[in-house]
Design an enzyme around this catalytic site. Sequence first.
Site, PDB file in Angstrom:
ATOM      1  N   LYS A 187       0.853  -1.197   0.000  1.00 23.95           N
ATOM      2  CA  LYS A 187       0.000   0.000   0.000  1.00 23.95           C
ATOM      3  C   LYS A 187       0.878   1.232   0.000  1.00 23.95           C
ATOM      4  CE  LYS A 187      -4.123   1.588  -0.302  1.00 23.95           C
ATOM      5  NZ  LYS A 187      -4.921   1.273  -1.481  1.00 23.95           N
ATOM      6  N   SER A 382      -8.320  -0.179  -5.336  1.00 20.39           N
ATOM      7  CA  SER A 382      -8.600   0.171  -3.952  1.00 20.39           C
ATOM      8  C   SER A 382     -10.105   0.367  -3.795  1.00 20.39           C
ATOM      9  CB  SER A 382      -7.796   1.409  -3.539  1.00 20.39           C
ATOM     10  OG  SER A 382      -7.573   1.384  -2.145  1.00 20.39           O
TER      11      SER A 382
END
Length: 583
Positions: A187, A382
Amino acid sequence: MRFFKVFLASLLAFFVFTAIGIITLMVMIGKAITPEKVTVAPNSVLVLETSQGYEEQQQINPLGQYLGEDGTVPGLFQTVRLIENATDDDNIKGIYLKVNGNGNGFATNEELRQALTRFKKSGKFVYAYGEVMGQQDYYLASAADKVYLNPKGGIDFNGFSSQIMFLKGTLDRLEIKPEIFYCGKFKSATEPLRETQMTEANRAQTTQFLGELYGTFLTDIGANRKLDTATLHGYANQALIQEPDDALKYKLVDGLKYDDEVQAELRSKLNINADTKISYVSLSKYNDATTLDDGSGDSRIALIYAEGDIVSGDSERDRTIASDNYIRDIRKAREDKKVKAVVFRVNSGGGSALASEIIWRELSLTKKVKPVIVSMGDYAASGGYYISCMADSIFAQPNTLTGSIGVFGVMFNLQDFFNHKLGVTFDGVKTAEYADLGTMGRPMTDAEKRLIQNGVDSTYATFKSRVVAGRKLAPAIVDSIAQGHVWSGVQAVKLGLVDRLGGINDALSSAAKVAKLSSYQLVEYPEVKPSISKVLRSMGNKVSTSMVKKELGESYDIYQQIKDVKALHGQVQAKMPFEYKFY
């Protein structure tokens, strides 16, 4: 007394001129909304410009014709349908592709290439010409029958690179301390705030998906130019394409010509005299002249476009997926008995995790009563993947970027910045231990950090559980392919995150098949309608953005990224890295 006479006369004049201005504006908008019918002359050529930016839905600018701009800019799928319509339009003999820049994403260009390829199969021609061609320009142009380059122009064919701007050094100098919470070793959205270079995990994932994008780029060009990918990669790796003559020598273009020479060839193709003017039709004009077939029958398929940042609540901003707005549209499609299936078109790098969950919930309820098919654009990552994962079937282009299943939160401690740089201090009182949690005027305590991290962990667990249920994958599998990892469409199919490669038409065909429809009408959401306030706001945004860009020049990207960073404070985000820059 004379003062009051002058004052009242001036006031009256102000109101009169204001009223005249408003009436004039409304008349202009009224005329623009109902434009005069445009006709396409026989033996015409449809003109597409690679520099045209394509949003998912058409953009209506009622004042465009008065400002030297297009009144209506067709959306991506609308453009695809217009190209398909031109295939059977006897008045359109071919397409002229003006190669003059390209700011569109990879999957958008793929969708357009596929439409041009289908157009060519009808026997009609596609010619491309440019003075200077960037790699994305050339990628689209390579689908043409003939590609011509200006003899003194240039072509970029040096391979792909991706660059990220890191702000940690700037924040350190300003004594701004970000408190960062995230789940997923890949991430990387917070890396610019906490690192000065790419982490090894991010470098590995970016190398992987950039290689996939480049592979699709070379494969598609090679198929059209009859060159193998190894040869094309060699051109880039050895920097063989430096001059226009190189592009011709290595068969990337069909000829080196000036504009007048290309026009002469087009006249020959159209069988018209040298002094006869070619009937060119812009995409916008062709849209005005064309009534697209939305199908027939009582049954309907709803095509819902979701493009931009995912945010909570209502919003009238362009390119924004506001949860309240989309609840209304999705619910409307679900409760309409005539709508037998929903195609949800996603082009988003994510945003608010809560808003993503709310939209996911509404789509899940819809899936219980009718098929929901997802079509992915440039990005569905996402939060963009969050709102996609529940679908009955998911389509993506090979060069879609998706996945990035992970979340993060950022809190900024500005105490030293205010104290040392501005001389500002903070003090206050509170009625409970955590009443001022989130304030930027002091560092967070360890207990507060644990609270925020627990919230991020909980959101991440929920996100993964949605993927497990939607994709019917084992939790351990999802955990291994999540971690915030960004995947190309090709890889996503192999991993089970996506079902098939394809565009919007493929998703619609799938929806019709699952719903057992032999015919249907297409209805689109959100409804596109011009409004005075929206037009004026858009014009104001354009002017202010243009002024800032002009003042900051190349530093505008830094300014924009700092603005984006500020907006992250205090919200759990399911969002991709700020923005991938591909060169």
